[in-house]
Design a protein around this motif. Structure first.
Motif, PDB file in Angstrom:
ATOM      1  N   LEU A  99       0.825  -1.208   0.000  1.00 57.09           N
ATOM      2  CA  LEU A  99       0.000   0.000   0.000  1.00 57.09           C
ATOM      3  C   LEU A  99       0.861   1.261   0.000  1.00 57.09           C
ATOM      4  O   LEU A  99       0.553   2.225  -0.712  1.00 57.09           O
ATOM      5  N   ARG A 100       1.942   1.265   0.778  1.00 55.75           N
ATOM      6  CA  ARG A 100       2.855   2.416   0.775  1.00 55.75           C
ATOM      7  C   ARG A 100       3.462   2.634  -0.603  1.00 55.75           C
ATOM      8  O   ARG A 100       3.562   3.762  -1.090  1.00 55.75           O
ATOM      9  N   GLU A 101       3.881   1.543  -1.250  1.00 52.47           N
ATOM     10  CA  GLU A 101       4.499   1.660  -2.569  1.00 52.47           C
ATOM     11  C   GLU A 101       3.497   2.156  -3.611  1.00 52.47           C
ATOM     12  O   GLU A 101       3.841   2.965  -4.470  1.00 52.47           O
ATOM     13  N   ILE A 102       2.262   1.686  -3.534  1.00 51.30           N
ATOM     14  CA  ILE A 102       1.238   2.159  -4.478  1.00 51.30           C
ATOM     15  C   ILE A 102       0.964   3.641  -4.250  1.00 51.30           C
ATOM     16  O   ILE A 102       0.880   4.420  -5.199  1.00 51.30           O
ATOM     17  N   LYS A 103       0.838   4.047  -2.980  1.00 54.70           N
ATOM     18  CA  LYS A 103       0.601   5.465  -2.678  1.00 54.70           C
ATOM     19  C   LYS A 103       1.766   6.343  -3.118  1.00 54.70           C
ATOM     20  O   LYS A 103       1.568   7.489  -3.503  1.00 54.70           O
ATOM     21  N   ALA A 104       2.987   5.813  -3.063  1.00 54.48           N
ATOM     22  CA  ALA A 104       4.173   6.593  -3.430  1.00 54.48           C
ATOM     23  C   ALA A 104       4.410   6.633  -4.946  1.00 54.48           C
ATOM     24  O   ALA A 104       5.183   7.458  -5.418  1.00 54.48           O
ATOM     25  N   ASN A 105       3.743   5.774  -5.692  1.00 52.40           N
ATOM     26  CA  ASN A 105       3.947   5.708  -7.136  1.00 52.40           C
ATOM     27  C   ASN A 105       3.107   6.785  -7.820  1.00 52.40           C
ATOM     28  O   ASN A 105       1.875   6.686  -7.870  1.00 52.40           O
ATOM     29  N   GLN A 106       3.761   7.791  -8.349  1.00 54.75           N
ATOM     30  CA  GLN A 106       3.050   8.929  -8.944  1.00 54.75           C
ATOM     31  C   GLN A 106       2.191   8.516 -10.135  1.00 54.75           C
ATOM     32  O   GLN A 106       1.089   9.033 -10.314  1.00 54.75           O
ATOM     33  N   LYS A 107       2.671   7.580 -10.932  1.00 52.78           N
ATOM     34  CA  LYS A 107       1.901   7.137 -12.096  1.00 52.78           C
ATOM     35  C   LYS A 107       0.585   6.474 -11.653  1.00 52.78           C
ATOM     36  O   LYS A 107      -0.478   6.749 -12.215  1.00 52.78           O
ATOM     37  N   LEU A 108       0.672   5.623 -10.637  1.00 54.90           N
ATOM     38  CA  LEU A 108      -0.546   4.967 -10.134  1.00 54.90           C
ATOM     39  C   LEU A 108      -1.475   5.983  -9.484  1.00 54.90           C
ATOM     40  O   LEU A 108      -2.706   5.893  -9.628  1.00 54.90           O
ATOM     41  N   GLN A 109      -0.928   6.946  -8.774  1.00 52.51           N
ATOM     42  CA  GLN A 109      -1.766   7.971  -8.152  1.00 52.51           C
ATOM     43  C   GLN A 109      -2.474   8.816  -9.201  1.00 52.51           C
ATOM     44  O   GLN A 109      -3.651   9.142  -9.049  1.00 52.51           O
ATOM     45  N   ARG A 110      -1.763   9.164 -10.274  1.00 51.01           N
ATOM     46  CA  ARG A 110      -2.415   9.921 -11.366  1.00 51.01           C
ATOM     47  C   ARG A 110      -3.537   9.099 -11.987  1.00 51.01           C
ATOM     48  O   ARG A 110      -4.604   9.617 -12.295  1.00 51.01           O
ATOM     49  N   PHE A 111      -3.289   7.790 -12.155  1.00 50.33           N
ATOM     50  CA  PHE A 111      -4.331   6.916 -12.710  1.00 50.33           C
ATOM     51  C   PHE A 111      -5.558   6.920 -11.802  1.00 50.33           C
ATOM     52  O   PHE A 111      -6.686   7.095 -12.269  1.00 50.33           O
ATOM     53  N   LEU A 112      -5.349   6.737 -10.502  1.00 46.21           N
ATOM     54  CA  LEU A 112      -6.477   6.698  -9.570  1.00 46.21           C
ATOM     55  C   LEU A 112      -7.207   8.038  -9.509  1.00 46.21           C
ATOM     56  O   LEU A 112      -8.442   8.070  -9.420  1.00 46.21           O
ATOM     57  N   GLU A 113      -6.465   9.130  -9.591  1.00 46.82           N
ATOM     58  CA  GLU A 113      -7.098  10.456  -9.570  1.00 46.82           C
ATOM     59  C   GLU A 113      -7.928  10.708 -10.824  1.00 46.82           C
ATOM     60  O   GLU A 113      -8.975  11.351 -10.754  1.00 46.82           O
ATOM     61  N   SER A 114      -7.481  10.185 -11.953  1.00 44.90           N
ATOM     62  CA  SER A 114      -8.227  10.410 -13.194  1.00 44.90           C
ATOM     63  C   SER A 114      -9.288   9.338 -13.443  1.00 44.90           C
ATOM     64  O   SER A 114     -10.048   9.432 -14.403  1.00 44.90           O
ATOM     65  N   HIS A 115      -9.338   8.319 -12.597  1.00 44.05           N
ATOM     66  CA  HIS A 115     -10.344   7.249 -12.705  1.00 44.05           C
ATOM     67  C   HIS A 115     -10.987   7.038 -11.335  1.00 44.05           C
ATOM     68  O   HIS A 115     -10.939   5.953 -10.772  1.00 44.05           O
TER      69      HIS A 115
END
Length: 111
Positions: free
Chosen positions: A65-81
């Motif tokens: 969970l920490r690694e997913i939260k720290a991954n900017q690409k995944l965070q951008r994906f979640l923010e746009s979806h």
């Protein structure tokens, strides 16, 4: 050595048809994974909780969970979806860590 015990290999993919971000976590494969499996002392899943989980599974889930939260690409994906859910799947140790991660997310309203 402890860092190696908490590190599981996982893969993140988007399922656009089902509107999900899927996190697939590999199961027990190495001696480090077996040592993580053996960390069976039960600890509260979150502070002041009566829900107890094996410490090894909890440490792996928190790290993912920490690694997913720290991954900017995944965070951008979640923010746009924002209408996408997050699904964890795995086998053996991966399934255990995924189950604990799912429970942790149910306590964390920021996801």
């Amino acid at each position: 050595m402890v860092a190696d015990l908490e590190r599981l290999h996982y893969y993140v993919v988007a399922d656009h048809k089902k509107r999900k971000m899927v996190v697939a976590i590999r199961g027990t494969m190495s001696f480090q994974d077996m040592a993580t499996d053996a960390r069976q002392n039960y600890v509260p899943i979150i502070e002041d909780s009566t829900l107890l989980v094996p410490e090894g599974f909890l440490m792996c889930a928190k790290r993912i969970l920490r690694e997913i939260k720290a991954n900017q690409k995944l965070q951008r994906f979640l923010e746009s979806h924002k209408d996408y859910g997050v699904v964890f799947t795995g086998h053996s140790l991966g399934a255990s860590a995924g189950t604990v991660a799912t429970i942790l997310l149910s306590f964390d309203k920021s996801w």
